[in-house]
Motif scaffolding. Structure first.
Motif, PDB file in Angstrom:
ATOM      1  N   VAL A 133       0.847  -1.188   0.000  1.00  0.00           N
ATOM      2  CA  VAL A 133       0.000   0.000   0.000  1.00  0.00           C
ATOM      3  C   VAL A 133       0.883   1.239   0.000  1.00  0.00           C
ATOM      4  N   GLU A 134       0.373   2.260  -0.657  1.00  0.00           N
ATOM      5  CA  GLU A 134       1.140   3.494  -0.818  1.00  0.00           C
ATOM      6  C   GLU A 134       0.188   4.680  -0.731  1.00  0.00           C
ATOM      7  N   THR A 139       2.070  10.473   4.913  1.00  0.00           N
ATOM      8  CA  THR A 139       1.328  10.146   6.126  1.00  0.00           C
ATOM      9  C   THR A 139       1.822   8.798   6.632  1.00  0.00           C
ATOM     10  N   ASP A 140       1.164   8.234   7.609  1.00  0.00           N
ATOM     11  CA  ASP A 140       1.571   6.945   8.185  1.00  0.00           C
ATOM     12  C   ASP A 140       0.510   5.906   7.883  1.00  0.00           C
ATOM     13  N   SER A 160       5.374   5.322   7.963  1.00  0.00           N
ATOM     14  CA  SER A 160       5.782   5.579   6.583  1.00  0.00           C
ATOM     15  C   SER A 160       4.540   5.656   5.707  1.00  0.00           C
ATOM     16  N   PRO A 161       4.607   6.355   4.557  1.00  0.00           N
ATOM     17  CA  PRO A 161       3.475   6.373   3.636  1.00  0.00           C
ATOM     18  C   PRO A 161       3.394   5.109   2.775  1.00  0.00           C
ATOM     19  N   ILE A 162       4.314   4.170   3.004  1.00  0.00           N
ATOM     20  CA  ILE A 162       4.347   2.903   2.272  1.00  0.00           C
ATOM     21  C   ILE A 162       4.338   1.761   3.280  1.00  0.00           C
ATOM     22  N   ALA A 163       3.559   0.710   2.995  1.00  0.00           N
ATOM     23  CA  ALA A 163       3.556  -0.474   3.852  1.00  0.00           C
ATOM     24  C   ALA A 163       3.557  -1.712   2.961  1.00  0.00           C
ATOM     25  N   TYR A 164       4.212  -2.774   3.434  1.00  0.00           N
ATOM     26  CA  TYR A 164       4.364  -3.994   2.646  1.00  0.00           C
ATOM     27  C   TYR A 164       4.266  -5.207   3.567  1.00  0.00           C
ATOM     28  N   ASN A 181      -4.907   4.514   8.258  1.00  0.00           N
ATOM     29  CA  ASN A 181      -4.232   5.804   8.141  1.00  0.00           C
ATOM     30  C   ASN A 181      -3.986   6.312   9.555  1.00  0.00           C
ATOM     31  N   ALA A 182      -2.774   6.091  10.071  1.00  0.00           N
ATOM     32  CA  ALA A 182      -2.426   6.534  11.419  1.00  0.00           C
ATOM     33  C   ALA A 182      -1.834   7.941  11.418  1.00  0.00           C
TER      34      ALA A 182
END
Length: 194
Positions: A133-134, A139-140, A160-164, A181-182
């Protein structure tokens, strides 16, 4: 030398026996874009846009880091350099390459503190599963994958604004994917699976 090596690697992608998944393309294009912006390097931005153009997003809203916006930034950095401007024109003129059936490319929006859930995503047993996700803004985003019993299979909660998330399911079955969206502001985001 690094720029030439990178360009060779990017242009060779279509010739690979097994093309990278949409997840890997999205991740690599985001990294190239961030590095290109930091280094003010139009070549890296062009490569990022070339990769991003291969991904077709579906859903409401705009995809984060759209390839057109990447090329607009590259054009600003390449002003007066006919060779780079020619490369940008080539990427714009290329057709979008097809993506193997199966992956999901979903676009959504999340308010600050909001969570989107995607139930019923099935992955095959023994095959490596990936979700990326991006966010559109800095944002976080957090990502969690839950099994049918509600247990966390994989999570990425780094700020991070990216999660994997990547894992190998022991058994076939559906999972629930949660995107949170934290961060302090609303954002659009893209979710990609292999």
């Amino acid at each position: 030398m690094l720029r030439l090596s990178l360009l060779f690697a990017i242009t060779a992608l279509p010739a690979l026996a097994a093309p990278p998944s949409g997840v890997k393309l999205a991740e690599l294009s985001a990294q190239l874009y961030a590095t290109g912006m930091q280094a003010e390097d139009a070549v890296l931005l062009i490569a990022a846009a070339k990769l991003r153009k291969q991904i077709t997003f579906r859903g409401a809203g705009e995809a984060p880091l759209e390839w057109e916006a990447m090329l607009t930034q590259a054009e600003a950095l390449a002003a007066g350099d006919d060779a780079l401007l020619g490369m940008i024109a080539d990427v714009k003129a290329e057709g979008v390459k097809g993506v193997a059936s199966g992956p999901k490319y979903q676009i959504g929006t999340l308010a600050s503190g909001g969570i989107d859930s995607f139930p019923g995503m099935g992955f095959a047993a023994g095959d490596y599963a990936e979700i990326y996700v991006e966010a559109k803004v800095d944002t976080d985003l957090n990502l969690r994958v839950l099994d049918s019993a509600g247990q966390v299979v994989c999570a990425d909660t780094n700020p991070s604004p990216i999660a994997y998330c990547g894992w190998t399911p022991a058994a076939a079955g559906d999972v629930v994917v949660q995107v949170e969206n934290a961060g302090p502001q609303d954002t659009g985001y893209a979710l990609i699976t292999n």
